[in-house]
Structures are given as C-alpha cells and as structure tokens.
Design a protein around this motif. Sequence first.
Motif, PDB file in Angstrom:
ATOM      1  N   THR A 181      15.757 -12.593  13.003  1.00 40.63           N
ATOM      2  CA  THR A 181      14.509 -13.074  13.627  1.00 40.63           C
ATOM      3  C   THR A 181      14.709 -13.455  15.084  1.00 40.63           C
ATOM      4  O   THR A 181      13.801 -14.024  15.697  1.00 40.63           O
ATOM      5  CB  THR A 181      13.934 -14.280  12.861  1.00 40.63           C
TER       6      THR A 181
ATOM      7  N   SER B 294      -2.936 -15.508   5.828  1.00 40.91           N
ATOM      8  CA  SER B 294      -2.762 -14.088   6.142  1.00 40.91           C
ATOM      9  C   SER B 294      -3.230 -13.708   7.537  1.00 40.91           C
ATOM     10  O   SER B 294      -2.952 -12.603   7.998  1.00 40.91           O
ATOM     11  CB  SER B 294      -3.534 -13.241   5.116  1.00 40.91           C
TER      12      SER B 294
ATOM     13  N   ARG C 251       5.363 -19.130  12.336  1.00 40.23           N
ATOM     14  CA  ARG C 251       4.942 -18.683  11.006  1.00 40.23           C
ATOM     15  C   ARG C 251       5.601 -17.360  10.648  1.00 40.23           C
ATOM     16  O   ARG C 251       6.047 -17.152   9.519  1.00 40.23           O
ATOM     17  CB  ARG C 251       3.422 -18.543  10.937  1.00 40.23           C
ATOM     18  N   GLU C 252       5.682 -16.452  11.618  1.00 40.31           N
ATOM     19  CA  GLU C 252       6.253 -15.141  11.358  1.00 40.31           C
ATOM     20  C   GLU C 252       7.735 -15.245  10.991  1.00 40.31           C
ATOM     21  O   GLU C 252       8.233 -14.489  10.142  1.00 40.31           O
ATOM     22  CB  GLU C 252       6.072 -14.241  12.580  1.00 40.31           C
TER      23      GLU C 252
ATOM     24  N   ALA D 234       2.044 -18.991  16.028  1.00 38.95           N
ATOM     25  CA  ALA D 234       2.094 -17.802  15.185  1.00 38.95           C
ATOM     26  C   ALA D 234       3.521 -17.271  15.062  1.00 38.95           C
ATOM     27  O   ALA D 234       3.926 -16.774  14.013  1.00 38.95           O
ATOM     28  CB  ALA D 234       1.173 -16.724  15.746  1.00 38.95           C
ATOM     29  N   ASP D 235       4.314 -17.383  16.139  1.00 39.55           N
ATOM     30  CA  ASP D 235       5.695 -16.890  16.101  1.00 39.55           C
ATOM     31  C   ASP D 235       6.520 -17.645  15.070  1.00 39.55           C
ATOM     32  O   ASP D 235       7.365 -17.064  14.380  1.00 39.55           O
ATOM     33  CB  ASP D 235       6.343 -17.022  17.477  1.00 39.55           C
TER      34      ASP D 235
ATOM     35  N   VAL E 179       7.822 -16.216   7.351  1.00 42.78           N
ATOM     36  CA  VAL E 179       7.408 -15.087   6.512  1.00 42.78           C
ATOM     37  C   VAL E 179       8.573 -14.106   6.386  1.00 42.78           C
ATOM     38  O   VAL E 179       8.887 -13.627   5.282  1.00 42.78           O
ATOM     39  CB  VAL E 179       6.170 -14.396   7.116  1.00 42.78           C
ATOM     40  N   LYS E 180       9.246 -13.814   7.495  1.00 43.06           N
ATOM     41  CA  LYS E 180      10.397 -12.913   7.463  1.00 43.06           C
ATOM     42  C   LYS E 180      11.535 -13.513   6.645  1.00 43.06           C
ATOM     43  O   LYS E 180      12.238 -12.786   5.922  1.00 43.06           O
ATOM     44  CB  LYS E 180      10.876 -12.594   8.876  1.00 43.06           C
TER      45      LYS E 180
END
Length: 521
Positions: free
Chosen positions: A501, A107, A195-196, A192-193, A199-200
């Motif tokens: 994305t 998270s 991972r995002e 991090a990008d 997630v999306k």
Amino acid sequence: MTQQQQTAGGAVPGAGAQPAGAASAAGADESSVIAERRTKLAALRTAGQAYPNDFHRDALAGHLHAAWGAKDNAELDPAAIRVAVAGRMLLKRVMGKACFATIADMSGRLQLYVTLDGVGAATLDAFKHWDLGDIVGASGTLFRTKSGELTVRCDAVRLLAKALRPLPEKFHGITDQEQRYRQRYLDLVANADSREVFVKRSRIVQAVREFFVERGFLEVETPMMHPIPGGAAARPFVTHHNALDMALYLRIAPELYLKRLVIGGLEKVFEINRNFRNEGISTRHNPEFTMLEFYEAYRDYRYLMDLTEELFRDVASKVLGTTSISYQGETIDLGAPFDRLTMAEAILRYHPEHTLADLASEAYLRRVLETLAVEVLPTDGLGILQLKLFEATTEAKLVQPTFIVAHPTDVSPLARASDSDPSVTERFELFVTGRELANGFSELNDPEDQAARFTAQASAKEAGDEEAMYYDADYVRALEYGLPPTAGEGIGIDRLVMLLTDSPSIRDVILFPQLKPEADR
C-alpha cells in the motif's frame, strides 16, 4: 454555525496546522457548534425517537454506480428503480424548494435530490437544518442530473443519527498524523486514501488465506496466553491468571504450538495470529501486530523460499493487478527471482572495506561495533557479532527482495544446523525495502540438540539478555515423540501491507496503533 456555512460544505477548521493563536479560537468555535447541535438533538428527543432503528437500507452507493452509472435518463426513467440508501452526509446545497446532498457509505458516495414536491414542506424544512456528519436515510428513484451525476430523487428522507461534533473541513481532511491514528474513526470518514489502505489490507489477508487453503493447509488457532513465552527472541508482556494464581505471558509467537500440531499429525498448518512484544514503537514496530506462520512436514528452507516468492507474487497480482510496485519512490520488482545471499556476502557486497577474514574475527567485529556505538555483551559470540554488524550497516540497503541465508547457529535457537557446516543453520530472512518481512527455516527436530540450545538461551538470559528464550520442557518432551523433517516460516502481515500500500509507517496500516495516553502528550 449559520446555514450559509453549512451549505458551503465546511464544518470547522480541521486538524491541520493553524496560525499562532488560532487554536483557542477554533476550540471556542467548535464548542459553540457542539452546543448548537445538542440543542437540535434535544428538540429531536422532545419530538420523538432521536435515534430510530427501523430504516432498512437495500442498496449501496458503489453497487448503484456499477449497475446504473452508465445509463441515461432514457433508460433510468422507464425502469423506475427504487432504492433505499443511507450514509453520512458530507455535502449539502440548499436552493429554496430543493436541496442536493451527498452521502457516503462503505462503498462510495451518492447524491440525493430532496424537493418540496418529493418529501413535503415539513420534511424539507427539517432537512435544511440537518448538519454535515449526520447519518441520513433516503428512499426514492434513480435519475441522472443535467451535470450527469447519478442521483436519488427522494420521496422520503430521515435523520437516523445526529452528529454532535463537526467533521474536519472538507478540503483538507485530517492532516495531523497523530490525530489520524488516535481518532481513526474520523480519519476513515475524512480521508479516502486511508479507507483504501484498510480495504486493501483486508483483501491482502484474504488472498494470503486463500493461497494456503488452496494448497491443502489447515488453518488453526493456538493460545494467546502462554505459561512460557517462546517461538521468538523478544521481551514478553506479563499478566496474571487469578483462578490459577499463576503468571501468563501474551504470545510473542505461535511457533512452538504449531510445531506441536505437526508432531500430532497435522502436517500442513497455518495461523494468521496476533502477537505481542514488549518492545519499542517505531515506523516498523508496534507492540501488538499480526503475523502469518505456516509449517509443512517433509519440506526444507529452500522449498520455503520458493513458496514465499510464489506467495508474494500471487498476493500482489490479486490485490494490485501487478508484481511491479512502487514503494516510497522505489520500484520493487516482485516478479523477478529474489536474491539469495549469506549474511557475510551481503555485508561484503555493500561494505567492501571488510574482508571475509575480518568477519570471522570476534576481536575485529567488537572493534568495529564499538566505533558504530552498537552495544556488545560479553556473552556475544561470533554469530551475534556478525548479526549486529549486518543490522547496523547492511540491512537498510536491501531494497529489492533479498533472502539472507545461512544464519549463525547461536542466533537461531530453533533452526536446524546445516549438515555441511554446523556453525550455520538452514535459515533465511527476507528483506524488502530494508525491512525484514519473513523469517523461515528447516526446523530443529533433534530433541537433545533443542534442549542444549534452550539451556544456552537460559544462560544468556541469566547473563542479562532480556530477549533470550526460556527453557520449554514441555516442547522438548513433545519433540521426544518425533517431529518429522519440517519447514516453517513467519511473515509480518503489517509490513507486507505497508509494502503493498506504499505506507511509510506501520501505524498507517494498523487501525488502532498503540499510542501514549492523550494526557501524556
């Protein structure tokens, strides 16, 4: 690796470009780091359980920031909020009798404050020798540091899993694209990008599922191994079932099975499915990919186009909060009505050097395609020739959402022919950013017409068209029991995720894309 290097947050040089001659030195450095970490692991094994499994986390970093991130110590201290957190250690600063560290869980990130008074001399000394990348568990109370960062004041810390390999250098992450695809686990840790994006992707799939369930569709599952490949024009993967001693084909599309369900009375069905096509790999193609297919009785292709516009707007709004999105520098407006053009209209709009009469001439189309170095087969009819010209010259120009309608019958073996013009079908393809995202049509429910089209496809296959369909006698038999007037559609989930994305390649949105073996690189 020295403690000074460790506390600076670095590991070893990442996977980005290196000066000439640096690769071997970097490899040697990494080998020495791994050897040092294996020595630490051996000591842990001697001391006891090296990989304990009795630590129980009760809080996630993101949830703690959401609940307590705005509170100051005047509120945090009296509350004495106890938490047990765990994650991968990404940063560490050693300052004598105290250490700060940052851990990451699914998270987000959270800071730890480890002190002599809090955990004792032995644990603090051990903590100082833990490495970046190690999985750490910690318990304590929340407070805010002088710099304003929400932090856990630890009264216990434990090493839960030793990382034997160093993480990429923190400031650069992984910059080598192939390594990101091949070692997705490392990409997710470092970027991090990335991972995002995933997630999306999960939220997009969930939004699609909710859209159809809310409208009364039934989610179903159909076979992934077929005795006859069908439902799309594609080369299949072939396998063998030993017990039955028969060839089977990995699913290229679930269409014919889903329509069997409509025949059986399940009049509104959808499936989010994995398909396999033995085709090339590109920025928009992967041999294994995810599709949405849905079918509804007593509807036609015009209804599907309206529903598709509604779906795209609903998913974009839920996941992104807007229907105006940016893709590779282009603004895409999903909120405006999607354009609707025939294939000929689209060609003429972007290539006015042709005329409508030209597009009705096989001889003309063959000459043009020859100048474009497009392969043309002797069996190609007018519809296929128009399609090849469209794909070669026009498809990439359809940036804003555009439905291409009225596909020629000879390239649409499963679609219903138009009652007013049997040379075309009640079919559409949706293009956005020059890519096909959806394909839908009023379904062909005349069993004799379907049998004739299967026969024509089988003849094309015998003539050398490897992507032509097989004759599916069982599906024709199912149609003979009566398929209601039905509309059906397939949407490429991977390409939809790319769009939402801003991802340039399908490999960016598939967790583990197909790649050559490392030995073949």
